[in-house]
Enzyme design. Sequence first.
Site, PDB file in Angstrom:
ATOM      1  N   GLY A 197       0.826  -1.221   0.000  1.00 46.56           N
ATOM      2  CA  GLY A 197       0.000   0.000   0.000  1.00 46.56           C
ATOM      3  C   GLY A 197       0.847   1.252   0.000  1.00 46.56           C
ATOM      4  NE  ARG A 227       8.768   5.897   0.070  1.00 49.48           N
ATOM      5  CZ  ARG A 227      10.044   6.032  -0.182  1.00 49.48           C
ATOM      6  NH1 ARG A 227      10.702   7.024   0.333  1.00 49.48           N
ATOM      7  NH2 ARG A 227      10.658   5.169  -0.947  1.00 49.48           N
ATOM      8  CE  LYS A 264       8.443   7.370  -3.705  1.00 54.04           C
ATOM      9  NZ  LYS A 264       8.937   6.641  -4.887  1.00 54.04           N
ATOM     10  NE  ARG A 308       4.699   8.837  -7.162  1.00 49.20           N
ATOM     11  CZ  ARG A 308       4.997   7.555  -6.930  1.00 49.20           C
ATOM     12  NH1 ARG A 308       6.139   7.033  -7.368  1.00 49.20           N
ATOM     13  NH2 ARG A 308       4.165   6.795  -6.264  1.00 49.20           N
ATOM     14  NE  ARG A 314       1.134   1.952  -6.661  1.00 47.80           N
ATOM     15  CZ  ARG A 314       2.357   2.441  -6.577  1.00 47.80           C
ATOM     16  NH1 ARG A 314       3.393   1.631  -6.664  1.00 47.80           N
ATOM     17  NH2 ARG A 314       2.558   3.708  -6.419  1.00 47.80           N
ATOM     18  CG  ASP A 367       5.105  -3.445  -4.864  1.00 45.85           C
ATOM     19  OD1 ASP A 367       5.734  -4.452  -5.234  1.00 45.85           O
ATOM     20  OD2 ASP A 367       5.624  -2.545  -4.182  1.00 45.85           O
ATOM     21  CG  ASN A 368       7.590  -0.754  -7.321  1.00 44.15           C
ATOM     22  OD1 ASN A 368       6.806  -0.151  -6.583  1.00 44.15           O
ATOM     23  ND2 ASN A 368       8.775  -1.154  -6.924  1.00 44.15           N
ATOM     24  CG  ASP A 391       6.623   3.278  -7.077  1.00 45.50           C
ATOM     25  OD1 ASP A 391       6.035   4.370  -7.195  1.00 45.50           O
ATOM     26  OD2 ASP A 391       6.298   2.427  -6.237  1.00 45.50           O
TER      27      ASP A 391
HETATM   28  P1  AMP Z   1       9.060   0.342  -3.133  1.00 45.94           P
HETATM   29  O1  AMP Z   1       9.422  -1.022  -3.589  1.00 45.94           O
HETATM   30  O2  AMP Z   1      10.223   1.202  -2.754  1.00 45.94           O
HETATM   31  O3  AMP Z   1       8.225   1.025  -4.159  1.00 45.94           O
HETATM   32  O4  AMP Z   1       8.205   0.255  -1.782  1.00 45.94           O
HETATM   33  C1  AMP Z   1       7.586  -0.909  -1.315  1.00 45.94           C
HETATM   34  C2  AMP Z   1       6.595  -0.592  -0.209  1.00 45.94           C
HETATM   35  O5  AMP Z   1       7.250   0.014   0.889  1.00 45.94           O
HETATM   36  C3  AMP Z   1       5.491   0.357  -0.598  1.00 45.94           C
HETATM   37  O6  AMP Z   1       4.322  -0.052   0.057  1.00 45.94           O
HETATM   38  C4  AMP Z   1       5.972   1.687  -0.077  1.00 45.94           C
HETATM   39  O7  AMP Z   1       4.921   2.579   0.195  1.00 45.94           O
HETATM   40  C5  AMP Z   1       6.655   1.256   1.206  1.00 45.94           C
HETATM   41  N1  AMP Z   1       7.699   2.196   1.646  1.00 45.94           N
HETATM   42  C6  AMP Z   1       8.926   2.385   1.114  1.00 45.94           C
HETATM   43  N2  AMP Z   1       9.613   3.319   1.800  1.00 45.94           N
HETATM   44  C7  AMP Z   1       8.804   3.749   2.797  1.00 45.94           C
HETATM   45  C8  AMP Z   1       8.922   4.701   3.861  1.00 45.94           C
HETATM   46  N3  AMP Z   1      10.026   5.420   4.030  1.00 45.94           N
HETATM   47  N4  AMP Z   1       7.867   4.862   4.668  1.00 45.94           N
HETATM   48  C9  AMP Z   1       6.739   4.156   4.527  1.00 45.94           C
HETATM   49  N5  AMP Z   1       6.565   3.236   3.567  1.00 45.94           N
HETATM   50  C10 AMP Z   1       7.576   3.030   2.699  1.00 45.94           C
HETATM   51 MG    MG Z   2       6.685   1.106  -4.868  1.00 43.31          MG
END
Ligand code: AMP
Ligand code: MG
Length: 499
Positions: free
Chosen positions: A95, A98, A117, A180, A187, A256-257, A266
Site C-alpha cells: 500500500g 508514503r 510522495k 507525482r 498497480r 506493486d511497482n 516508482d
Molecule cells: P518500493 O518497492 O520502494 O516502491 O516500496 C515498497 C513498499 O514500501 C510500498 O508499500 C511503499 O509505500 C513502502 N515504503 C517504502 N519506503 C517507505 C517509507 N520510508 N515509509 C513508509 N513506507 C515506505
Molecule cells: Mg513502490
Amino acid sequence: MNAPPPHLLDTPVFDNSFAALPDAFYTRLAPHPLRAPYVVAISDEVAGVLELPAALLGSPEFPEIFSGNRLLPGSDPLAAVYSGHQFGVWAGQLGDGRAHLLGGLRNAQGHWEIQLKGAGRTPYSRGADGRAVLRSSIREFLCSEAMAGLGIPTTRALCIVGAEQPVRREEIETAAVVTRVAPGFVRFGSFEHWASRNRPAELKLLADYVIDTFRPACRQAPNPYAELLSDVARRTGELMAHWMAVGFMHGVMNTDNMSILGLTLDYGPFGFMEAFDAGHICNHSDDQGRYTYRNQPHIAQWNLYRLADALLPLIGRPSEAQAAVDEHYGAAFEGKFEQLMRAKLGLRAGLADDEAFVGETFGLLQQHRPDFTQFFRALSTLPAEPDPGNAALADAPLRDLFVDRSACDAWLANWRARLAQTPWPEAERQAAMLAANPRYILRNWLAEVAIRQAKEHDFSEVQRLLTCLRRPYDEQPEYAAYAALPPDWANGLAVSCSS
Ligand code: AMP
Ligand code: MG
C-alpha cells in the site's frame, strides 16, 4: 506578497474518481505537515499540463500546498491499499506507505491524479517513517521528466519541496516531497490485493473502475476483463521495448511497482546503461540479480502472469487469461523493440535478417562494452559510404569508444552493408538517427552532482539538468559536459532501495 491566484485556491478543481470507490480501497487521511518547506525544483512543463496559474509557481503558497501543509479546496487525500510480489515472493499487503493521493484534476489535456510522495506515515507504512529524502526525490523528479523527454510512458513529476526535517537512512538526511502526476496510479498489485483475499466484488469494482476511467474501449469486447489484460500486456510489452532500447533499468520490478496503465512507475534504484553489460544490476540491494537489464522483458512477463492470476475470477477461464498475456505481450515487445532498434541503427525499412543483425550488435556491445548511449549517438553521425582513404578519420567518433578498433571496423562494415540494402539519403538518415538516439540520459554521476549541491542548498544544478534532459535528442552544446562518461570519482557510486 503575491495575491493567491483565486481560481485554484478558492474553487474546487478536483474530480476525485479514485476516491469514489468504496472505503475498502484506501484510507482517507491528511498529509503530515513539514515545517518551513521550500521549493527545490518545479517542472514548468508539468505545471503547464496541470494548467497551474503562473502566479502560483512563485508564490509562498506553492511549497505549502505541495508539502501537504495546505490542502486545495476539493482535495480528498487518501492512501491506497495494494499488495504484491517483491523479488518474486508474495509479500502480502503493502500500500501507499508514503504516498498521499490529493485527488484528480480534469482539464482539456486529460485527467491527472496528483500524488505527494514522502508526506508522512499512513496505515500502510509498516513501521517505516512515511518520508522520502532529498537525494531520492531529486532522482525520481529528474528521471520522471527525463523519461518523458525521451518519449517513454511514465508518471510525471511536478516539483520537489524540501525541508530541514531530519530523516534517518544509512545516515541522517533531510526530508523532501515529490509531487507525482499521472492519469492513474493503479498497480498490478492493486488487483493482486483483492484476489489474494478472495474478494471478487472488490476485484470487479477495481477492474470496472480502470476500464470505465481509462480503457472504455474494453467494454466492447466479448470479455472486457480479458481485453483489459490484453491491453496491459501490450502496453507493458511496448514499455519494456522502450526501456531496453534506451538502456533504462528500473531496479525494482516488483508487481506493486508495475502500472496498470503501462507507465514507468516508482523510481528508486534505477539506472541507465553506461559501459554496456546486459547482466548489469543497477540496484545494490538486488543480490540475486533478478532485475538485471537483460532480465527485464522476462520479469515483466512474469509480472503479467501474476496479474492474469489475479484477474482470473473475472476472466473466467485460465486458458483465456494466459492467452491474453501470451498473444499480446511478446508480440508488442518484439514489434516495438524491432522498430526502435531499426530507428537506432538507421535502417529505413525492415528486412528478414534484421533480428540477427541486432543480435550481432548487442554481441559487439557485450564483448567490448562501449558506453551504450555514446555508441548509438556517435553512430548516428557516421557516413554510410566513407571515403576509402579517410574511413578511419570519419569513423573516429565511434572507433574511439573501442579499445579493439578492428572489432568496431568489422561491425561497421556489416552495418554499412546492411544500410546499402535499404538506401536512405544521408542527411535524412542521420537526422532520423539523431532523433532516435539521445545524447543525454540521466547518468548516475549527473544526478549525484546535483544531489551534492542540493544538500548545500544550491538547487541550480537540478534545474539545469531538468532543462537539458527535457530535450535529450537535441545537441545543446552548452550541456556537452552532461554527455560525458562518468568521471573517476563516480566509479564506485552505488544505489540501493534506501530512499
Ligand atoms: P518500493 O518497492 O520502494 O516502491 O516500496 C515498497 C513498499 O514500501 C510500498 O508499500 C511503499 O509505500 C513502502 N515504503 C517504502 N519506503 C517507505 C517509507 N520510508 N515509509 C513508509 N513506507 C515506505
Ligand atoms: Mg513502490
